[in-house]
Design a protein around this motif. Structure first.
Motif, mmCIF file in Angstrom:
data_model
loop_
_atom_site.group_PDB
_atom_site.id
_atom_site.type_symbol
_atom_site.label_atom_id
_atom_site.label_comp_id
_atom_site.label_asym_id
_atom_site.label_seq_id
_atom_site.Cartn_x
_atom_site.Cartn_y
_atom_site.Cartn_z
ATOM 1 N N LEU A 756 38.845 51.359 19.344
ATOM 2 C CA LEU A 756 38.954 51.037 20.747
ATOM 3 C C LEU A 756 40.277 51.400 21.100
ATOM 4 C CD1 LEU A 756 37.225 47.335 20.644
ATOM 5 C CD2 LEU A 756 36.120 49.755 21.219
ATOM 6 N N ARG A 757 40.377 51.401 22.653
ATOM 7 C CA ARG A 757 41.526 51.603 23.069
ATOM 8 C C ARG A 757 42.292 50.260 23.491
ATOM 9 N NH1 ARG A 757 44.280 56.108 22.573
ATOM 10 N NH2 ARG A 757 42.363 57.538 23.577
ATOM 11 N N SER A 758 41.464 49.355 23.953
ATOM 12 C CA SER A 758 42.159 47.956 24.349
ATOM 13 C C SER A 758 40.905 47.221 24.341
ATOM 14 C CB SER A 758 42.947 47.990 25.436
ATOM 15 O OG SER A 758 42.503 48.409 26.503
ATOM 16 N N PHE A 759 41.023 45.855 24.425
ATOM 17 C CA PHE A 759 40.153 44.618 24.695
ATOM 18 C C PHE A 759 40.931 43.600 25.227
ATOM 19 C CE2 PHE A 759 41.667 43.207 20.818
ATOM 20 C CZ PHE A 759 41.591 41.936 20.846
ATOM 21 N N LEU A 760 40.149 42.748 26.150
ATOM 22 C CA LEU A 760 40.818 41.613 26.766
ATOM 23 C C LEU A 760 39.933 40.514 27.323
ATOM 24 C CD1 LEU A 760 43.319 40.556 28.481
ATOM 25 C CD2 LEU A 760 42.744 41.745 30.477
ATOM 26 N N PHE A 761 40.011 39.481 26.979
ATOM 27 C CA PHE A 761 39.058 38.142 27.172
ATOM 28 C C PHE A 761 39.189 37.759 28.675
ATOM 29 C CE2 PHE A 761 39.884 37.588 22.495
ATOM 30 C CZ PHE A 761 38.698 37.900 22.170
ATOM 31 N N ASP A 762 38.014 37.742 29.314
ATOM 32 C CA ASP A 762 38.023 37.180 30.766
ATOM 33 C C ASP A 762 37.255 35.738 30.707
ATOM 34 O OD1 ASP A 762 37.658 36.369 33.244
ATOM 35 O OD2 ASP A 762 37.312 38.472 34.170
ATOM 36 N N ARG A 763 38.057 34.796 30.250
ATOM 37 C CA ARG A 763 37.464 33.360 30.053
ATOM 38 C C ARG A 763 36.937 33.006 31.347
ATOM 39 N NH1 ARG A 763 37.360 33.089 24.775
ATOM 40 N NH2 ARG A 763 39.356 33.357 23.855
ATOM 41 N N ASN A 764 37.229 33.248 32.763
ATOM 42 C CA ASN A 764 36.433 32.773 33.627
ATOM 43 C C ASN A 764 35.173 33.556 33.875
ATOM 44 O OD1 ASN A 764 38.670 31.068 34.761
ATOM 45 N ND2 ASN A 764 39.700 33.105 35.515
ATOM 46 N N GLN A 765 34.929 34.725 33.582
ATOM 47 C CA GLN A 765 33.649 35.447 33.727
ATOM 48 C C GLN A 765 32.914 35.253 32.288
ATOM 49 O OE1 GLN A 765 32.602 36.706 36.464
ATOM 50 N NE2 GLN A 765 34.365 35.884 37.462
#
Length: 877
Positions: A756-765
C-alpha cells in the motif's frame, strides 16, 4: 415439532477441567449446576443487524437443515455418471450433520459471547463454560466427529464432518460422552438433532467405499456449508427453503448450456492439422491422453476441442485448464474466453467466463463466510477450481491429492471434469511424483485428463500412465482409456521445419552487446534468466545501455503485484504476439524475464538470449523463436539463439561457481549433461530433433568419476524429493496449511504480501482510508452488514490486485494479527492454531523502499523495494 419436545438437563464443566485428570474432571463436573440450553436455543451463527450490532443468527437445527438441502440441490445438478460413482444415496445427510458439534456448552458460550450485550456465563447451562478450551479438541468440528463416532455411522463419516473447516481435529482420546463435551445429556441432544435431520431429509447414512470417495463427499459437505452460511440465510426469521436454488445459482453452480454439433473450424476459424485431428478422434471417453507435439503447433486448440466434444456428449461436467504459473494462466484466459463464447448458448451465464483469475467473478459470486472476503477461499487462485470452466495453475489441481487444508474441496471441484495439464515436463522429480498421483486420482474421479507437452521422455510417459509405452516417434499421441486394456500410441507428420542457429558464450557483456545490436536493427529480442534477481539485474543493465536508442525494454517475472503484472503482460504480449506486425515495425525491443516466458505464452521472438537450463526447458525457450511463419521480420534477422553457459570442464570442476544461481534452481548433473548434448551443435532442426535431444540428456550412459559423483547426489536428492512428495499425498499424515504443503519443492514457504501507499483510521466514520500504489483511495468499513456484502467483495477484490507472493525469508516481517484487525473483513489473516503464514503488509514510500506499518524498515535482513518497473526486489543487508 422442536418446540414441543422435552429436554434433559445436563452437567456443565468448569474452566479448569482440561488441567485435571479424567476422573477429577468428572468429579468436578458432578458438582456443577445440572442445566442445559434447549436445542432451538443452540445458535449456529451470529449476524450484523441494520444498526451494526452483533445479534443472534440461525440456530443449529436450521443451519444443518439448510446445508443438507443445499447439498441435495448440488447433487441434483450433477450427471448420473458422477453421482453413481462418487456420491452414494444419503450423501446429503452427511453434509447436514456437519455441525452437530455446535450443540455443546463451550461453543454455545463462545457464540453468545459474540452477541452484543451478552454477559459471560449468564445463560442457564453455560455458567461454567470456557470457550478457550475448544482448542484442545479442534472446536465444534471435533465434537461433531466425536458424536458421529459414538453413533458408529461408518468409517469415513466422522472424519468427513470433523474436517469440514479444512483440518482433521485431534481429539486426544476424548469421546462424545466426556464431560468437557457436556456429558451424556448433551450427547443425547446431538443424537436427537441427528435423528431430526434424518427424518427431515428422509435419508439413511451412505455406504462410502474408499478414501477418494470420502474426499469428494467431504468437499461437497464443505461447499454446501459455505453456501448455507451465506447472506441469503442470515435472517433467522426468514423462510429458508425457497432460497436454496437461488443461493446455489449465486454460488456459480449453474449447469452450462452447450451448443452441440460445432466443428473445429467453426470454433477456431481454421482447419485442424493432422495431429490435432488425431487427438480429437481418439479423445471420445474418459481416460488419459498425452499429446506431445512441437511448440506453436496448436496443442491448446486440440485439447479445447476434445474437451468440447466430451462435454457436449455428456461425458464431463466442465473444464479445468491447468498451467504452470499464474502469469501464464492469465494469457490463456483470453483464448478460453473466446472458446466459451463459441460453445455456450448466448444466455448462458458462463459466457461471461467464470474464470479463475477474474476479479469480476470474486465480486459477483456469493459463497458464505469461508468463500467470502476475509475467508480462506476468497481467492481467485482457489475459487476457480469450483467453477464449471476455469483456467488456473497446476498447483491448485495438485493439492487435490495432497494432505493440505481444504484439499478435498479441490477434489470435489475437479470431479467429473476434463482436466487439461499444460506444459508438463520431465525434469522435476518432486512435482512429477505428485502429478502421477493426481492423474491416478483423476481417473477415479471420472475425469478425462489431457496432458500437453513438447518435451517428455519415454520414461516420464510410463510413470504418468503407470503402463508400459514403446513408441518414441515425434509428435506422438498416447492414449490410455479408463476401460481400455492397453495403451494406444499414434504418430503424425508435422509439415514444415525450423532450423535454429546455435551460438554459445560464457561472456555476459558480449550477450548484452549482441542483444542491443539486434534490437537496434528492429528485432524483437527475448532474454530469459533462471532467477528473478538475475532478470532484474539484466534488465537494469539493458535499460540503462539502451537509453537514448530507439529500443523498448521490458521485464516480466512473478514478483509484480497482480495489477502491474497483468498490465505488463498485456503490453508485451501484444508486441511479441501473433498478428502484431504493425507494432513490431515501430521499434526493436528487448523483453527480459524468467521461466514464465517459456510457458504457455504465445510469444514470437526474432532473437533469443537464454541462460543454460535443462534441455526440455531450453527447447521450450527456443520454441518462442520464429513461432509463426507469417510474422514480420526485419531485414537481416536470423532464427538464432545465444546460450549463456560456462565451459564444460570448468563447470565440471566447480559447478556451483560456474553455473551461479542457476545451480540452485536446476541439478548441476542435468546441467552438465545438457552442456555435453549441446556443446558441438551449430544448429538444430525442429521439431525432428526434439525427441533425440531430450532422450540424449536423460538416458543412462557410462560416466567419468566426477560426473558419477554429481549423478549420485542427484539420485539421492531425487529419492528424497519423491519421499517428501509421497509423504504429502499419503493417507493419515497430518494436514498442513497450504503455505507449508508445497506442490513444488522448496525449502522456503511462500507468503502473501499486500503493498500500500498509506493507510489512515477514521474513527468517526468507522472506516480505514487506504491509498493504493496507483494513487487511488479505498474506504474500508470496519463493520460490514448484510446489505454491504457486495461492496465488501468488491473492496476485497480490488485490494487483492495489490498483492504478490514471495519466499518467507524475503518478505516483510510478521505483523501482529491485532494490528491487522482492520483488514480481517477483506483478507484471510491465517490460523495461528495451525501455524499458518499470515498476510504481510508493507507501505511503499515515494523512494520505492518498503516500510512496516509503524514506519520502520520492512525487514531487518534485506533492503526491500518495489516499483512497477522492476517489481519486488530484496537485497541482503
Amino acid at each position: 415439532m422442536a418446540g414441543n419436545r422435552e429436554y434433559t438437563a445436563i452437567t456443565i464443566y468448569s474452566p479448569f477441567f482440561m488441567r485435571l485428570p479424567r476422573a477429577k474432571q468428572n468429579d468436578e463436573a458432578a458438582r456443577q449446576p445440572n442445566k442445559s440450553l434447549p436445542i432451538e436455543a443452540c445458535l449456529a451463527k451470529t449476524r450484523v443487524s441494520e444498526n451494526k450490532k452483533s445479534v443472534s443468527g440461525r440456530n443449529v437445527l436450521d443451519h444443518c437443515s439448510i446445508v443438507g438441502e443445499v447439498a441435495r440441490e448440488l447433487l441434483s445438478r450433477m450427471p448420473v455418471f458422477l453421482r453413481s460413482a462418487l456420491f452414494p444415496d444419503g450423501t446429503e445427510l452427511v453434509a447436514a450433520i456437519h455441525d452437530i458439534g455446535k450443540v455443546s456448552p463451550s461453543f454455545q458460550e463462545k457464540i453468545y459471547r459474540g452477541t452484543d450485550g451478552y454477559i459471560w456465563n449468564t445463560l442457564d447451562g453455560l455458567s461454567f463454560s470456557n470457550p478457550e478450551h475448544e482448542k484442545n479438541w479442534g472446536g465444534h468440528a471435533g465434537v461433531s466427529m466425536a458424536a458421529a463416532r459414538a453413533r458408529r455411522i461408518g468409517k469415513y463419516i466422522p472424519e468427513i464432518i470433523g474436517q469440514h473447516h479444512g483440518y482433521s481435529p485431534e481429539l486426544n482420546g476424548l469421546v462424545a460422552e466426556d464431560e468437557v463435551f457436556g456429558g451424556n445429556a448433551w450427547q443425547k441432544m446431538r443424537e436427537e438433532l441427528l435423528c431430526i435431520l434424518k427424518d427431515s431429509l428422509k435419508k439413511e447414512f451412505p455406504a462410502i467405499e474408499n478414501a477418494l470417495q470420502a474426499k469428494a463427499i467431504a468437499g461437497l459437505t464443505t461447499v454446501a456449508d459455505w453456501i448455507g452460511s451465506g447472506s441469503f440465510f442470515d435472517d433467522p426469521d426468514e423462510q429458508w427453503l425457497p432460497l436454496i436454488k437461488h443461493a446455489v445459482d449465486s454460488a456459480g453452480f449453474v449447469q452450462p448450456e452447450i451448443i452441440k454439433g460445432l466443428g473445429f473450424s467453426e470454433i477456431f476459424s481454421f482447419r485442424p492439422r493432422e495431429i490435432q485431428q488425431l487427438l480429437i478422434e481418439q479423445a471420445t471417453q474418459p481416460g488419459v491422453y498425452i499429446l506431445e507435439a512441437p511448440m506453436g503447433i496448436g496443442k491448446t486448440e486440440a485439447a479445447l476441442y476434445a474437451a468440447y466434444s466430451i462435454i457436449a456428449a455428456g461425458g464431463a461436467t466442465g473444464l479445468y485448464f491447468a498451467l504452470p504459473t499464474q502469469l501464464t494462466s492469465n494469457r490463456i484466459h483470453d483464448r478460453v474466453n473466446d472458446f466459451l463464447k463459441k460453445i455456450l448458448a448466448p444466455d448462458c451465464i458462463h459466457r461471461q467466463a467464470l474464470l479463475l483469475h477474474s476479479n469480476a467473478w470474486l465480486k459477483e459470486i456469493e459463497m458464505g463466510a469461508d468463500g467470502g472476503p476475509g475467508g480462506n477461499w476468497f481467492n481467485s487462485g482457489k475459487r476457480g477450481i469450483l467453477a464449471p470452466f476455469a483456467v488456473g495453475t497446476i498447483d491448485q489441481a495438485l493439492m487435490a491429492v495432497m494432505n493440505v487444508k481444504h484439499g478435498f474441496v479441490r477434489t470435489f471441484g475437479l470431479a467429473g471434469k476434463v482436466v487439461i495439464l499444460d506444459e508438463v515436463h520431465s525434469y522435476d522429480a518432486y512435482t512429477g511424483t505428485i502429478l502421477d498421483k493426481l492423474v491416478e486420482a483423476l481417473r477415479k474421479l471420472q475425469c478425462t485428463v489431457i496432458i500437453l507437452s513438447a518435451t517428455l521422455t519415454k520414461e516420464r510417459r510410463m510413470n504418468i500412465l503407470q503402463q508400459p509405452v514403446h513408441d518414441i516417434s515425434y509428435p506422438l499421441i498416447t492414449v490410455s482409456q479408463n476401460h481400455g486394456e492397453s495403451v494406444i500410441e499414434t504418430t503424425a507428420v508435422v509439415p514444415g521445419k525450423n532450423v535454429v542457429s546455435i551460438q554459445s558464450s560464457s561472456y555476459f557483456d558480449l550477450a548484452i552487446e549482441e542483444a542491443l545490436i539486434r534490437a537496434e536493427g528492429g528485432q524483437q529480442v527475448l532474454w530469459i534468466e533462471n532467477t528473478v534477481a538475475e532478470a532484474q539485474n539484466s534488465f537494469s543493465i539493458l535499460a540503462a545501455r539502451s537509453a537514448g536508442m530507439e529500443i523498448e525494454c521490458g521485464l516480466l517475472h512473478s514478483r509484480f503485484i497482480k495489477a502491474d503484472r497483468e498490465r505488463n503482460e498485456e503490453y508485451w504480449v501484444t508486441r511479441y504476439g501473433k498478428g502484431c506486425d504493425e507494432l513490431r515495425r515501430q521499434s526493436g525491443r528487448i523483453l527480459v524475464g524468467t521461466q514464465v516466458l517459456e510457458q504457455s505464452l504465445d510469444i514470437d521472438a526474432d532473437f533469443l538470449v537464454t541462460k543454460i537450463c535443462p534441455t526440455d526447458m531450453l527447447l521450450q525457450r527456443i520454441g518462442r523463436l520464429w513461432r509463426h511463419g507469417d510474422t514480420f521480420r526485419p531485414v537481416g534477422a536470423v532464427c538464432e539463439v545465444l546460450i549463456l553457459k560456462p565451459e564444460f570442464h570448468s563447470a565440471l570442476l566447480n559447478p556451483e561457481k560456474e553455473f551461479g544461481p542457476t545451480a540452485n534452481v536446476y541439478s548441476p548433473y542435468v546441467l552438465l549433461r545438457t552442456l555435453v548434448v549441446w556443446n558441438d551443435l551449430a544448429d538444430i532442426v525442429l521439431p525432428e530433433q526434439i525427441r533425440s535431444l531430450i532422450e540424449a540428456t536423460y538416458m543412462e550412459i557410462e560416466e567419468n568419476p566426477m560426473m558419477l559423483k554429481y549423478k549420485a547426489k542427484l539420485q539421492q536428492e531425487k529419492a528424497k524429493l519423491e519421499l517428501l512428495a509421497l509423504g504429502g499425498v499419503s493417507e493419515g499424515t497430518k494436514t498442513l496449511p497450504e503455505s507449508k504443503a508445497s506442490t513444488r519443492y522448496s525449502e522456503q514457504e511462500s507468503v502473501e504480501v499486500l503493498l500500500l501507499r498509506s493507510f489512515l483510521f477514521d474513527r468517526n466514520q468507522n472506516v480505514t482510508n487506504v491509498k493504493l500504489l496507483d494513487g487511488s483511495d479505498l474506504f474500508l468499513p470496519l463493520v460490514c452488514s448484510k446489505k454491504s456484502k457486495k461492496e465488501q467483495r468488491s473492496l476485497a477484490a480490488s485490494l487483492a490486485q495489490y498483492t504478490l507472493h514471495v519466499a518467507d525469508y524475503l518478505a516483510p516481517e510478521v505483523i501482529s494479527v491485532k494490528n491487522l484487525d482492520w483488514l480481517k473483513n477483506y483478507f484471510y489473516l491465517g490460523d495461528r492454531d495451525h501455524d499458518e503464514s499470515l498476510l504481510r503488509v508493507a507501505i511503499v514510500g515515494q523512494d520505492e523502499e518498503l516500510r512496516s506499518l509503524s514506519g520502520q524498515n520492512a525487514s531487518s535482513s534485506y533492503r526491500i523495494s518495489y516499483s512497477s518497473r522492476l517489481g519486488y526486489r530484496a537485497i541482503k543487508i
